[in-house]
Structures are given as C-alpha cells and as structure tokens.
Design a protein around this motif. Structure first.
Motif, short mmCIF file in Angstrom:
data_model
loop_
_atom_site.label_atom_id
_atom_site.label_comp_id
_atom_site.label_asym_id
_atom_site.label_seq_id
_atom_site.Cartn_x
_atom_site.Cartn_y
_atom_site.Cartn_z
N SER A 1 0.86 -1.24 -0.09
CA SER A 1 -0.08 0.13 -0.02
C SER A 1 0.99 1.20 0.00
N ASP A 2 2.30 1.08 0.15
CA ASP A 2 3.01 2.20 0.11
C ASP A 2 3.24 2.83 -1.28
N GLU A 3 2.94 4.06 -1.66
CA GLU A 3 2.95 4.82 -2.84
C GLU A 3 4.15 4.72 -3.34
N ARG A 4 4.93 4.79 -2.85
CA ARG A 4 6.36 4.90 -3.26
C ARG A 4 7.01 3.67 -3.84
N TYR A 5 6.31 2.52 -3.79
CA TYR A 5 6.77 1.21 -4.34
C TYR A 5 5.68 0.66 -5.36
N ASN A 6 4.72 0.96 -5.39
CA ASN A 6 3.44 0.39 -6.05
C ASN A 6 3.26 0.92 -7.56
N VAL A 7 2.20 0.48 -8.13
CA VAL A 7 1.85 0.78 -9.47
C VAL A 7 1.41 2.29 -9.63
N THR A 8 1.12 3.09 -8.45
CA THR A 8 0.80 4.39 -8.37
C THR A 8 1.98 5.26 -8.86
N ARG A 9 3.13 4.91 -8.67
CA ARG A 9 4.34 5.48 -9.16
C ARG A 9 4.63 5.52 -10.86
N VAL A 10 3.86 4.44 -11.37
CA VAL A 10 3.91 4.44 -12.96
C VAL A 10 2.86 5.20 -13.25
N GLY A 11 1.68 5.28 -12.70
CA GLY A 11 0.62 6.37 -13.02
C GLY A 11 1.14 7.58 -12.79
N GLU A 12 2.24 7.93 -11.89
CA GLU A 12 2.36 9.56 -11.88
C GLU A 12 3.37 9.81 -12.88
N ALA A 13 4.13 8.99 -13.29
CA ALA A 13 4.99 9.01 -14.36
C ALA A 13 4.20 9.69 -15.57
N ILE A 14 3.22 8.68 -16.00
CA ILE A 14 2.54 9.07 -16.88
C ILE A 14 1.82 10.39 -17.03
N ALA A 15 1.22 10.86 -15.90
CA ALA A 15 0.69 11.97 -15.59
C ALA A 15 1.58 13.25 -15.66
N HIS B 1 -2.30 -0.95 -14.34
CA HIS B 1 -1.95 -2.34 -13.83
C HIS B 1 -0.62 -2.68 -14.26
N ARG B 2 -0.10 -3.70 -13.35
CA ARG B 2 1.09 -4.65 -13.70
C ARG B 2 0.58 -6.01 -13.81
N ASP B 3 1.19 -6.82 -14.93
CA ASP B 3 0.94 -8.05 -14.99
C ASP B 3 1.59 -9.29 -14.26
N GLY C 1 4.19 -4.01 -17.33
CA GLY C 1 5.45 -4.74 -16.88
C GLY C 1 4.72 -5.97 -16.08
N THR C 2 5.62 -6.82 -15.55
CA THR C 2 4.94 -7.93 -14.46
C THR C 2 5.56 -7.58 -13.16
N ASP C 3 5.16 -8.44 -12.29
CA ASP C 3 5.90 -8.30 -10.96
C ASP C 3 7.28 -8.37 -10.79
N SER C 4 7.74 -9.25 -11.80
CA SER C 4 9.38 -9.23 -11.69
C SER C 4 10.07 -8.17 -12.63
N ASN C 5 9.35 -7.36 -13.23
CA ASN C 5 10.16 -6.33 -13.88
C ASN C 5 10.52 -5.38 -12.55
N THR C 6 11.37 -4.36 -12.71
CA THR C 6 11.91 -3.61 -11.52
C THR C 6 10.98 -2.25 -11.28
N LEU C 7 10.78 -1.55 -10.56
CA LEU C 7 10.05 -0.49 -10.38
C LEU C 7 10.56 0.67 -11.24
#
Length: 359
Positions: free
Chosen positions: A180-194, A243-245, A331-337
């Motif tokens: 649930s830590d937004e520093r490490y989950n998929v919301t970081r990707v969403g912010e990069a798009i934004a 999401h991430r796959d 990506g998937t869960d085995s790609n890096t952040l």
C-alpha cells in the motif's frame, strides 16, 4: 600364507563395515532429502563412492502466456488483504532471506505470436473479424479539446500491485508483490504518465484511491472512483486503469523487457474489450478499440519493442464508462520499479502525441 589370508579377511571386513555405514547414513537422512536440506544431502553424498552431488534440474524455458493464464488473472476471486509487513524499504533482494528459496527471472521481449500490422501485433481473442488498418483510420471516439481543463483520468483498480526492487535475475519465495506504500506500487507508474501529460499542457487527474484491500469487488469500487471524477471533472475524455501483470509459475517469473536509449524498460500490454451480444452494456466498444490501436501504433513508432501484442478480448473492465477507456498492464511483478516507471514516462509521451494529434 596365514598373514595374507588375515589381511584379506580384514580388508573384506572393513569394506563391509563402510558399505553398512553408508547405507545407514543415507537411510537416516532420507527424510531430510525430501525436505530439500542441501546440507544433509551433501553429508550423505560424501559417504557414497566418489561423493558426487546430484546435478541441478535444467532451467525452464519461458513460454508465451496462454489465454487460460490470462483468463485466470481476469477472474481472480482472491480475498487476501494487502500485506502491511513490508519494511520502509519495501523489499530488499540482497537482504538475508533465511530459508526462502531463490528462483530465476527470465527476461523476454514478448512479440510476434499474434496478427501483425506494420510494426505491432494484435491478439484477437474474439469472434470479430478485425480489420486493423480500417480501424486505425477511424476517428477517435471522443473530441479532445485544446484546453487546460482535466480531460484525462488515471486510476488503479489494483492499486497495491508492485514490482521487484532491482534487476538481479532472481527473486526469493518470500517476495510478495503488493504494497500500500505509494513509493513502491503501481501508482508510481501512473504518476510518471501524468507528469508527461502535464508537461504537454494536458489536464490530468491521478486518483490513487485503494480499491484492492480485497480483490472481490475491486472493479465495482474503481468504477465508483471513475464516476466520482467524471462528476468533478466533466470534461474527462480518457480514463486509464494502470496495472502490472504477472507471468510465470511458482518457481520462475518472466519479465517482458525492451531497451530504449540504452536503458531497460518494461513492456506494456494494452487491453481493449469486446461486447458481442450487448450483455456487458458496452455498445461502443469499437471506439475504444480504435483508441487502443492508435496508442499501440504510436508507442511502437516512437519506442520500438515497447508493446506486447494488444489484447482484444471478451471483457469489459469498466471500459463501457466512456469511449476513451483502456486497461494497460505495465510490466510484470518481476520487472523492476525503475523499468516500470521509465515505461510510464514513455507511455505518457505517446499518449500526449495521440491526443494532441486529434484535437
């Protein structure tokens, strides 16, 4: 003669004793073999002739994800809550993982197993006879305006989905790819798009509401988030569920990866739904598909290798809310952040180009 006979008897006795000890040793350690105790295995092996260790099993070859695997992911009924046991540093590959087992991560460029068009691919999992060229030439199913108002919404149905911390080529069995830590989950990707959209002057709302405290009902909850934002920002034309796959099995993972400007990035998979008989309440799915194809082509034109085959399938996933709705797996869960965030930046650039070329 007697001395020679005595030596032979002693030698034979010693041999029998050694063999007996070896058999006893192996027998007493057999339960430990079954539990995977490598120390026990080595100790027993050294009592046998030559002391050879068993050879390791050959590495498994990566395989294209099957439709059955995709269906499994799409119909998850998991109710496991998001873990709150991560340290502040999320997951440390190089930490002491105790008795956890180390498994391989296979890097793969996923492409070429579906219908091709120019430099990209589409996997048509429907009965619809898709003409990719004709659909690409169609107009967007919405009018994107030259305004500072918010016209793009980014949200996450599975908000806690996360990634590996580094590109080590392996992971441990205790890796739990959600937080649930937004520093490490998929919301970081969403912010990069934004961020990329904002740089191009496109108004965007990034909603990081958590919808997957349990998987059951997560799409219903995220739909409420979309409608709430549509009420707040009535000019929203595009809604992206990021999401991430996950590809692989219990004992290996696959990371879909490409390289751009010498830097590794996670491949993305764009998903667009289909409603053959109207049961989804998704009558304008062709407009969403046209948008998806334009984005897929723009990504490949600018960043070769970025996309996995577009997944055109019999599903809806809230895409019936408007004609600019897509679900995108980064990506998937085995790609890096870092790989996923880099792809988010590239995706944001491509999306801005599609929207601004059709104002």
């Amino acid at each position: 003669m007697r001395k020679g006979r005595i030596k032979k008897l002693i030698s034979a006795g010693v041999s029998v004793l050694l063999v007996t000890l070896a058999v006893v040793c192996v027998g007493t350690r057999a339960p430990e073999f079954m539990s995977g105790d490598k120390t026990a295995l080595m100790a027993a092996a050294l009592t046998m002739s030559k002391g050879n260790m068993p050879t390791e099993q050959p590495e498994k070859k990566t395989q294209k994800p099957t439709k059955k695997q995709k269906a499994k992911k799409a119909s998850v009924t998991e109710t496991e809550p998001v873990s709150s046991n991560f340290p502040s540093s999320y997951y440390n590959t190089f930490a002491d993982h105790g008795d956890a087992v180390r498994y391989p991560v296979y890097t793969k460029l996923i492409t070429g197993y579906a219908e091709s068009y120019d430099d990209f691919y589409v996997e048509n999992n429907t009965s619809y006879d898709l003409d990719i060229g004709e659909t690409l030439e169609s107009k967007l199913g919405f009018e994107f305006e030259d305004t500072d108002d918010v016209q793009v919404l980014i949200y996450h149905t599975h908000t806690s989905e996360s990634y590996l911390d580094c590109d080590a080529g392996y992971y441990y069995s205790d890796f739990y790819p959600r937080t649930s830590d937004e520093r490490y989950n998929v919301t970081r990707v969403g912010e990069a798009i934004a961020e990329q959209l904002r740089e191009k002057g496109i108004g965007v709302a990034h909603d990081t509401t958590v919808h997957d405290s349990a998987y059951n009902g997560s799409y219903e909850r995220s739909a409420e988030t979309v409608y709430r934002n549509l009420e707040k920002y009535p000019k929203i034309k595009v809604t992206l569920d990021i999401h991430r796959d996950s590809i692989g099995a219990d004992d290996y993972k696959v990371k879909p990866t490409f390289t751009y400007n010498g830097k590794k990035a996670a491949q993305i998979m764009i998903m667009s739904g289909y409603d053959e008989d109207g049961s989804y309440g998704f009558p304008e799915w062709k407009k969403n598909l046209g948008f998806a194809l334009k984005l897929q082509k723009t990504c490949e034109d600018n960043f070769a290798g970025m996309t996995r085959p577009l997944d055109f399938g019999d599903f809806v996933y809230n895409m019936n809310i408007n004609t600019g709705s897509l679900l995108i797996e980064v990506g998937t869960d085995s790609n890096t952040l870092d790989e996923a965030v880099y792809s988010g930046k590239l995706l944001g650039k491509a999306l801005a180009q599609v929207l601004q070329n059709h104002t």
